[in-house]
Design a protein around this motif. Structure first.
Motif, PDB file in Angstrom:
ATOM      1  N   LEU A   1       3.569   5.995  -2.593  1.00 38.17           N
ATOM      2  CA  LEU A   1       4.866   6.505  -3.031  1.00 38.17           C
ATOM      3  C   LEU A   1       4.842   6.785  -4.526  1.00 38.17           C
ATOM      4  N   ALA A   2       4.298   5.853  -5.283  1.00 39.58           N
ATOM      5  CA  ALA A   2       4.250   6.029  -6.740  1.00 39.58           C
ATOM      6  C   ALA A   2       3.471   7.288  -7.088  1.00 39.58           C
TER       7      ALA A   2
ATOM      8  N   MET B   1      16.126  11.011  -8.094  1.00 40.89           N
ATOM      9  CA  MET B   1      16.412  10.800  -6.676  1.00 40.89           C
ATOM     10  C   MET B   1      15.895  11.955  -5.840  1.00 40.89           C
ATOM     11  N   ALA B   2      15.917  13.155  -6.405  1.00 38.74           N
ATOM     12  CA  ALA B   2      15.426  14.313  -5.660  1.00 38.74           C
ATOM     13  C   ALA B   2      13.968  14.115  -5.278  1.00 38.74           C
ATOM     14  N   ASP B   3      13.203  13.529  -6.199  1.00 41.67           N
ATOM     15  CA  ASP B   3      11.783  13.285  -5.909  1.00 41.67           C
ATOM     16  C   ASP B   3      11.629  12.314  -4.750  1.00 41.67           C
ATOM     17  N   VAL B   4      12.446  11.270  -4.750  1.00 43.52           N
ATOM     18  CA  VAL B   4      12.349  10.267  -3.693  1.00 43.52           C
ATOM     19  C   VAL B   4      12.678  10.904  -2.346  1.00 43.52           C
ATOM     20  N   ILE B   5      13.684  11.764  -2.339  1.00 46.19           N
ATOM     21  CA  ILE B   5      14.073  12.396  -1.080  1.00 46.19           C
ATOM     22  C   ILE B   5      12.959  13.315  -0.584  1.00 46.19           C
ATOM     23  N   VAL B   6      12.347  14.063  -1.489  1.00 51.03           N
ATOM     24  CA  VAL B   6      11.242  14.942  -1.081  1.00 51.03           C
ATOM     25  C   VAL B   6      10.087  14.121  -0.515  1.00 51.03           C
ATOM     26  N   SER B   7       9.862  12.949  -1.087  1.00 47.01           N
ATOM     27  CA  SER B   7       8.727  12.158  -0.619  1.00 47.01           C
ATOM     28  C   SER B   7       8.913  11.723   0.819  1.00 47.01           C
ATOM     29  N   ALA B   8      10.164  11.745   1.306  1.00 52.72           N
ATOM     30  CA  ALA B   8      10.422  11.333   2.684  1.00 52.72           C
ATOM     31  C   ALA B   8      10.535  12.532   3.613  1.00 52.72           C
ATOM     32  N   HIS B   9      10.108  13.699   3.152  1.00 57.91           N
ATOM     33  CA  HIS B   9      10.426  14.918   3.906  1.00 57.91           C
ATOM     34  C   HIS B   9       9.833  14.967   5.314  1.00 57.91           C
TER      35      HIS B   9
ATOM     36  N   LYS C   1       0.840  -1.191   0.000  1.00 52.44           N
ATOM     37  CA  LYS C   1       0.000   0.000   0.000  1.00 52.44           C
ATOM     38  C   LYS C   1       0.876   1.242   0.000  1.00 52.44           C
ATOM     39  N   TYR C   2       1.959   1.160   0.772  1.00 51.04           N
ATOM     40  CA  TYR C   2       2.867   2.300   0.849  1.00 51.04           C
ATOM     41  C   TYR C   2       3.477   2.605  -0.510  1.00 51.04           C
TER      42      TYR C   2
END
Lengths: 104, 141
Positions: free
Chosen positions: B68-69, B86-94, B63-64
């Motif tokens: 995330l997608a 990678m910048a997008d992935v990092i923002v998603s963990a903000h 589900k996560y």
């Protein structure tokens, strides 16, 4: 014994899952924007190419690696937190009750 | 009316295919999640983890990944890109600073393994991480 590193999610799998989800969303968007696209195609045709094309997103290789890492951390955290509770209770097996305690 | 019925049949077929692909992906995902979970449990003084728990964690993770997608696509689109970086992935963990920091180190490690990209800006090609810190003076995420 096989490898020294921790197991993780395969990039191919994560990429496949992402693509599957993104394509699905692109199709939904297309359906929502043009519900009558089967009929009057000739008239609407000019508009579709200019507006937002329903292209699906893509992930680059490093982003995939990071996503695999992110998911691995997710699973690891869940297991370690539940494990901490199990240990506190003195048991050696992680049970559903331990998981329940760590849920938000 | 007839056209509508045809279309809904076609859509139903599509949905069924979609579901079976989705199920296959979920199963493969679950297998990987199981091996990670068992490895991590074993790391804690050889603890065991019961199967329903692992399945549960795997489903939560699945589900996560759905969320995330969606987030990643939104961020990339917002930045005017079609590809997620990678910048997008990092923002998603903000929202989770530890996680974001961990992802940043991961990115830095990856970059450290690609020295050819850094050579363009540097006069003195070096392979240390310190060298890379010197260049990467971007208002980072």
């Amino acid at each position: 014994m096989d490898n020294n590193e921790a197991p993780t999610f395969e990039q191919d799998l994560i990429r496949a899952i992402f693509k599957h989800l993104w394509i699905k969303k692109a199709q939904e968007r297309e359906r929502n924007e043009f519900p009558n696209s089967e009929a009057v195609d000739s008239e609407v045709g000019a508009g579709t190419s200019k507006k937002n094309r329903p292209t699906s997103a893509n992930a680059n290789a490093n982003a995939l690696k990071q996503s695999c890492e992110l998911l691995r951390v997710f699973v690891t955290e869940a297991v370690q937190r539940a494990g901490t509770i199990a240990e506190a209770e003195g048991s050696t097996k992680i049970e559903p009750t331990h998981l329940e305690r760590i849920l938000p | 009316m007839e056209i509508d019925e045809d279309r809904s049949d076609f859509e139903k077929d599509e949905e069924e295919d979609d579901d079976s692909v989705s199920d296959l992906l979920r199963d493969r995902f679950r297998l990987s999640a199981i091996s990670i979970a068992e490895y991590e449990a074993a790391k804690r003084n050889g603890m065991e983890i019961s199967q329903p728990i692992v399945a549960c964690i795997a489903d939560l993770a699945f589900k996560y990944i759905g969320q995330l997608a969606k987030d990643l696509e939104l961020f990339a689109h917002h930045a005017g890109r079609k590809s997620v970086t990678m910048a997008d992935v990092i923002v998603s963990a903000h929202r989770n600073e530890h996680l974001a920091a961990s992802l940043r180190s991961f990115r830095d490690e990856l970059k450290a393994k690609e020295p050819q990209c850094e050579r363009k800006r540097k006069k003195v090609p070096r392979k240390d991480d310190k060298a890379i810190e010197g260049i990467v003076h971007i208002p980072d995420l």
